[in-house]
Design a protein around this motif. Structure first.
Motif, PDB file in Angstrom:
ATOM      1  N   THR A 114       0.776  -1.117  -0.076  1.00  0.00           N
ATOM      2  CA  THR A 114       0.021  -0.118  -0.043  1.00  0.00           C
ATOM      3  C   THR A 114       0.698   1.215   0.026  1.00  0.00           C
ATOM      4  O   THR A 114       0.671   2.220  -0.750  1.00  0.00           O
ATOM      5  N   SER A 124       2.449   1.185  -3.809  1.00  0.00           N
ATOM      6  CA  SER A 124       1.724   1.306  -4.809  1.00  0.00           C
ATOM      7  C   SER A 124       0.188   1.914  -4.784  1.00  0.00           C
ATOM      8  O   SER A 124      -0.621   1.634  -5.697  1.00  0.00           O
ATOM      9  N   SER A 125      -0.074   2.190  -3.312  1.00  0.00           N
ATOM     10  CA  SER A 125      -1.389   2.716  -2.963  1.00  0.00           C
ATOM     11  C   SER A 125      -2.633   1.552  -3.619  1.00  0.00           C
ATOM     12  O   SER A 125      -3.640   2.175  -3.905  1.00  0.00           O
ATOM     13  N   THR A 126      -2.023   0.533  -3.376  1.00  0.00           N
ATOM     14  CA  THR A 126      -3.141  -0.739  -3.422  1.00  0.00           C
ATOM     15  C   THR A 126      -3.455  -1.300  -1.966  1.00  0.00           C
ATOM     16  O   THR A 126      -2.645  -1.258  -1.163  1.00  0.00           O
ATOM     17  N   ALA A 133      -6.386  -3.872  -5.191  1.00  0.00           N
ATOM     18  CA  ALA A 133      -6.701  -2.845  -6.270  1.00  0.00           C
ATOM     19  C   ALA A 133      -6.404  -1.731  -5.862  1.00  0.00           C
ATOM     20  O   ALA A 133      -6.082  -1.427  -4.403  1.00  0.00           O
ATOM     21  N   LYS A 134      -6.230  -0.398  -6.531  1.00  0.00           N
ATOM     22  CA  LYS A 134      -6.041   0.698  -5.848  1.00  0.00           C
ATOM     23  C   LYS A 134      -6.817   1.374  -4.991  1.00  0.00           C
ATOM     24  O   LYS A 134      -8.094   0.885  -4.980  1.00  0.00           O
ATOM     25  N   SER A 140      -8.254   4.089  -4.338  1.00  0.00           N
ATOM     26  CA  SER A 140      -9.585   5.045  -4.862  1.00  0.00           C
ATOM     27  C   SER A 140     -10.507   4.031  -5.505  1.00  0.00           C
ATOM     28  O   SER A 140     -11.744   4.319  -5.661  1.00  0.00           O
ATOM     29  N   ASP A 141     -10.062   2.973  -6.459  1.00  0.00           N
ATOM     30  CA  ASP A 141     -11.058   1.894  -7.107  1.00  0.00           C
ATOM     31  C   ASP A 141     -11.978   1.210  -5.904  1.00  0.00           C
ATOM     32  O   ASP A 141     -12.987   0.945  -5.898  1.00  0.00           O
ATOM     33  N   TYR A 186     -11.036  -8.045 -11.188  1.00  0.00           N
ATOM     34  CA  TYR A 186      -9.566  -7.711 -10.745  1.00  0.00           C
ATOM     35  C   TYR A 186      -8.704  -9.022 -10.681  1.00  0.00           C
ATOM     36  O   TYR A 186      -7.727  -9.013 -10.440  1.00  0.00           O
TER      37      TYR A 186
END
Lengths: 696, 696
Positions: free
Chosen positions: A614, A617-619, A633-634, A636-637, A659
């Motif tokens: 996270t 990669s912000s996931t 997933a991200k 934001s998603d 996904y």
């Protein structure tokens, strides 16, 4: 496998053969052979009965009840003060669940059908409930232990006695059993003298073994007084309906005079139950959601019936209750077509109730509609069907759907001398014969004073039809006086003449069709239906709430304690809040698997885990409670996905398709392996949370 | 313009000059000249007073009340049966408004602060309310008309008498007036013997002119009994708070033992008001929303206080009430800093309440916080501030914010012999002197039987501190016996020795800070604040509800009756429903202007109109209620715009900026011209619905 019922009949037959042989003085060896055979058969029967009950949904009630209290769903009220029977508090998770169910109820019924919602008071003055009949007839039959003075409900004693009798006679023939069950089904419809006979027949005694006195009606309303003088009797409403009936005039005006229309109310009801048992299912204070649909008694068609006519329901008609004892599966269209269900409006609501129960996540296999027996219904009622839901307590009434005809509006109109009517335009004008009245107001006023208006109205009403008026007029001519609405009027009070009148509209008292929901019972049944245990792990219970009703939508976890995760988690929480998605951060030091299990246990459908990926990669990972599958997933998603999942715009399978699953995610607790799906102990119905909601 | 108060003092001076001249036997001409001067001055004063009251917000209460009933916002309960004072029903629009306000309250407080929401029962047994003090002290002072037997509230009689006295003496000096007003402000804090003296001083009589008897306390709780035997006394709860206090143990466990935390409850309260007047503001059954924030008595800091510290509030401190009689504008940070408001937690809630009131659309100029006078507060309370809202009835209490110290938990713990405490880890271990107790359980059991546990606990509690235990031990040594918690214990019941103990944590009874909202009063105040009249058209009233609270978000209209519009309208309705946007189709034959006016009247913020362009281009017009401006856009865009407008993601100005105004749209009723903005009769505050909500 043989049917236990059938086999039981053979056992009974064998038993009577043995008795006959003994009676006939047959040879001992022959008797012994048959007795041995009987013994074997009884053993076999026991196995059959056990197998049969095991194939039905079973619930470990003790474990379930413990879970309810431990997880703070439901606790006895005023527990530290010793508690009060029949009163329960809802803790935070049940409170959230209830709010979500009520929101869905409001959307499903009130908004979809453009109902007029009201909020009336619980305190209700004596005269209103006297008028509705509750003061005189809202009673249960009660018996009193002659020795201890403790009170009990007569019908429940009878029901229990019959259960006890049947349970203790496994060889009882189906025919005899049916006879007892028929009496049991009618238990709450007997008159005092009838139930006294039955209580004697079944030899009902108090728990201490004392005899009970004769049964008598006990009024179930809580009484109080309003105002400082203590002279105005009042009650806590036993139902919300009366508030809507007494507001009918304003409701119909608000609806621009148009019928049909429905009013609705969500609120409390209070019943001073005699000896409440059965946990959340028989309580003294409860949340109700009631609908009063007002319509033309001669036209109970429902414009949107077409939309539900193919919905299949499990129906238990009064005929079947008194004959086969079996339910039937049938489309509501067919049931209304053959008049099993009286009319389209009633049928529409039965179907919508079924759909509502499915939408909130009840098990459709444990839902049925039972028609009231003629003996159960009030004299004015046309038809009545209860929604019954199967729980570990058996089949429980969770909603009623009654066609109450014009009873309620009629009694309030009469008691208050108010017109509670609707107006219908005629398709073409009609000529009718009426009596044209000329009142002698002076004379009327002198004789009747304050009641003169009531007398004048009664004469006027009768005069609207010459055919109705003529016999009255004839008596007046003959005797010089006649009675009307309880008043004696004399010839000098008015004159009249027969006239033709052209009318363009008629006034009528609307019929009322009343779907009435016990929200507490629905809540309890849903909790039972959602309670499940992971395969191969009896200790690991979970609640499979549908995302749309789940009180908490998502658990937010960090892989481990680490400062760098903290701002990510608090941002995530804020984003979720912004979309109105309730979340719970579990920042305890327990293993990730334990924390997933803890979220499962209280029915949180999804879990987001923040880990070192996270940060780079912000996931994040998103885990689904029911399949225990995960995707990545991200952030934001993910927040958008959750919104879609919790508002039923998307299902988990869509998410996986988009996904893909996370390979090798194996944080599922000690076991270190992924289980495909919880072992459900409810029968599979093919209508789980993965099917999109039926929208009508 | 002269100040009316100052001028009044001059009039009083002139009056006393005239009296002196008469007394001194001055010349008649001289007296006449001064009397004429006095008459002129009085006339002038009257004008001044009139002008002063006209500059304040005025509401035509009669028109407003009529609107409330006519539009079915609020109606008297059981109207056709004669009604009951103090009971009101909410009709469909008020019901929707209330639901929206409660949803916002839940989001603003419960979700934002992670509170634990509960749903406890209304029926409350005697012992719970005896413990809380309500059975003994939840009273109002009542007087009885000696002749008719009619009862009235003593404090309200005193308040009215003072109002009457001041109203009828326009020349009364400010000093004298202040003296009366000070008594009036304390009216509900007097003891019976004090108020009896005041009622005599102000010569209070019944409406019939009869004398009242001496005042006495009347308990305001509605009483009933639970169970068929009729022996269990119970009451309808007068507040929701007790349900949370008695659940404290479970709440703190559910919160994993962590403090501070807050519990919350939305539900009903009941008060048997003596003679309810003031419409919706003094009722006998009402919806409340209460918060119990539990915290360390020695640490009432609030982690998120920083976020609100610059919020400016209008504060009316107890000091100012007893001196200048004027409010002050101050940031909550300053108020807490100078200890005017006792602590950060209390301050945080005051600020959040202010923000909540602004979010739902109350007029900030008509909101203030009034501190309780020392004489108003219970002995255990630290500080208490009421949210007061100005309505046509004057300043009304709509919420309380009380720091109740540890009172509630302490009394319930004592009455039930339960630990209602929290545990605090010490930053470093401490060594304390204790008494180590060895109980003689046999002896204790013999003497105290069922109460032995209570005795043992009392000894144990005392033993936790040698300093506290020593005097008790000394007495025991000297006399062979000593009293503890009401029990007499003897030497043979236990032995003890002084020990050092290392402790890592301490237990304490938390303090409770209680924000408590009267939802009915907030609803009523909001209705008054939103009631407005179009400039130059007194007949055209409208309700400027903010879109987020408006019960119906959008009116759907067709330019005229036309078959081809029907499918468009029903599709539109479905799309709106899908986004949870409530709508109303007005398909009457009234002119478009009339239908806009009708929607304005019930506070629908937006109207969509389908016309012939819709058929050809799929565009519709969207009209804003407050500006009466219109834009035109694709149907698909409009639905999204509405969602954004109603969830405060967008304001009307954004919409206009994006789509531009429709030129020459002049359907606004008979006038045929567009009015820019409603004439507000409230003071402009610069914080209307066009400013984005303050988010904390």
């Amino acid at each position: 496998m043989a049917d236990a019922d059938e086999y039981g009949a053979q056992v009974t037959k064998q038993g009577s053969l043995v008795r006959q042989l003994k009676k006939d003085g047959a040879e001992p060896e022959k008797i012994k052979a048959e007795v041995d055979k009987l013994k074997n058969m009884k053993g076999e029967l026991e196995k059959l009965l056990k197998a049969q009950s095991a194939s039905e949904p079973q619930l470990n009630r003790a474990a379930f009840d413990q879970m309810l209290v431990r997880k703070f769903f439901v606790v006895p009220s005023f527990e530290i003060h010793g508690g009060v029977a029949g009163l329960f508090d809802l803790g935070p998770p049940a409170c959230g669940l209830k709010a979500n169910i009520l929101n869905m109820w409001r959307e499903h019924f009130v908004l979809q059908e453009n109902m007029l919602e009201m909020d009336c008071t619980n305190l209700t003055p004596h005269n209103v409930l006297k008028t509705s009949g509750h003061v005189d007839r809202f009673t249960d039959l009660m018996v009193k232990d002659d020795v201890t003075g403790v009170c009990a409900r007569a019908d429940k004693l009878l029901e229990d006695a019959i259960d006890h009798l049947i349970d203790n006679n496994p060889t009882m023939s189906q025919a005899e059993k049916d006879e007892h069950l028929l009496i049991q089904r009618q238990a709450d419809a007997y008159k005092p003298e009838e139930i006294d006979v039955l209580l004697k027949k079944y030899d009902v005694k108090s728990p201490e073994g004392n005899p009970f006195g004769a049964s008598f009606p006990f009024n179930l309303m809580f009484k109080t007084t309003i105002g400082p003088e203590g002279t105005s009797d009042a009650y806590l409403r036993p139902e919300t309906a009366q508030g809507l009936f007494v507001n009918f005039k304003r409701l119909v005006e608000y609806n621009a005079g148009k019928l049909p229309f429905a009013a609705a109310q969500i609120g409390l009801g209070f019943r001073n139950e005699i000896s409440p048992k059965g946990g959340l299912l028989r309580v003294r204070e409860f949340c109700m959601a009631e609908i009063e649909h007002f319509c033309d008694p001669n036209d109970k068609a429902y414009p949107r019936f077409e939309l539900v006519k193919d919905k299949v329901l499990t129906l238990f008609s009064s005929d079947n209750q008194l004959s086969t004892g079996k339910t039937e599966q049938m489309t509501i269209g067919e049931a209304v077509g053959k008049k099993m269900v009286d009319n389209e409006t009633l049928g529409f609501f039965l179907a919508r109730t079924q759909i509502f129960c499915e939408r909130i996540g009840m098990d459709p296999a444990r839902i049925r509609f039972r028609q009231h027996l003629k003996t159960e219904m009030a004299h004015y009622a046309c038809d009545c069907w209860d929604l019954e839901v199967k729980t570990s307590y058996g089949w429980m009434e969770c909603a009623g759907h009654a066609d109450r005809s014009a009873y309620d509006l009629t009694v309030h109109a009469k008691a208050t001398n108010t017109d509670l009517v609707a107006t219908k335009m005629l398709s073409k004008p009609q000529t009718v014969e009426i009596a044209k009245i000329k009142l002698n107001r002076k004379q009327l006023g002198m004789v009747f004073k304050a009641e003169q208006r009531a007398v004048a109205n009664a004469i006027d009403d009768l005069a609207q039809s010459w055919a109705n008026f003529e016999p009255f007029a004839a008596k007046l001519e003959a005797d010089g006086k006649a009675e009307i609405a309880g008043f004696e009027v004399t010839k000098d009070m008015f004159s009249y003449e027969k006239k033709n009148k052209t009318i363009h509209e008629v006034k009528y008292t609307p019929s009322v069709i009343e779907p009435s929901f016990g929200i507490g019972r629905i809540l309890y049944s849903l909790l039972e239906h959602c309670f499940d245990i992971r395969e191969n792990d009896e200790q690991r219970t979970f609640l499979k709430f549908k995302p749309v009703v789940a009180p908490i939508k998502v658990a937010v976890l960090a892989l481990q304690k680490d400062k760098q995760f903290e701002p990510i988690i608090s941002d995530l929480k804020a984003s979720l809040m912004d979309l109105n998605l309730s979340s719970r951060i579990d920042d305890s030091t327990a293993s990730l698997g334990k924390r997933y299990a803890r979220a499962d246990e209280v029915g949180i459908p999804f879990a987001i885990t923040v880990d070192f990926d996270t940060v780079s990669s912000s996931t994040v990972t998103l885990r689904d409670r029911d399949t225990m599958q995960q995707i990545r997933a991200k952030i934001s998603d993910i927040v958008g996905l959750l919104k879609a999942l919790c508002t039923e715009k998307m299902v988990w399978e869509d998410v996986v398709a988009k996904y893909g699953l996370v390979a090798g995610a194996d944080e599922e607790g000690e076991e270190g392996e992924k289980k495909p799906q919880g072992k459900t102990f409810i029968q599979s119905t093919g209508r789980g949370r993965f099917s999109r909601p039926t929208v009508v």
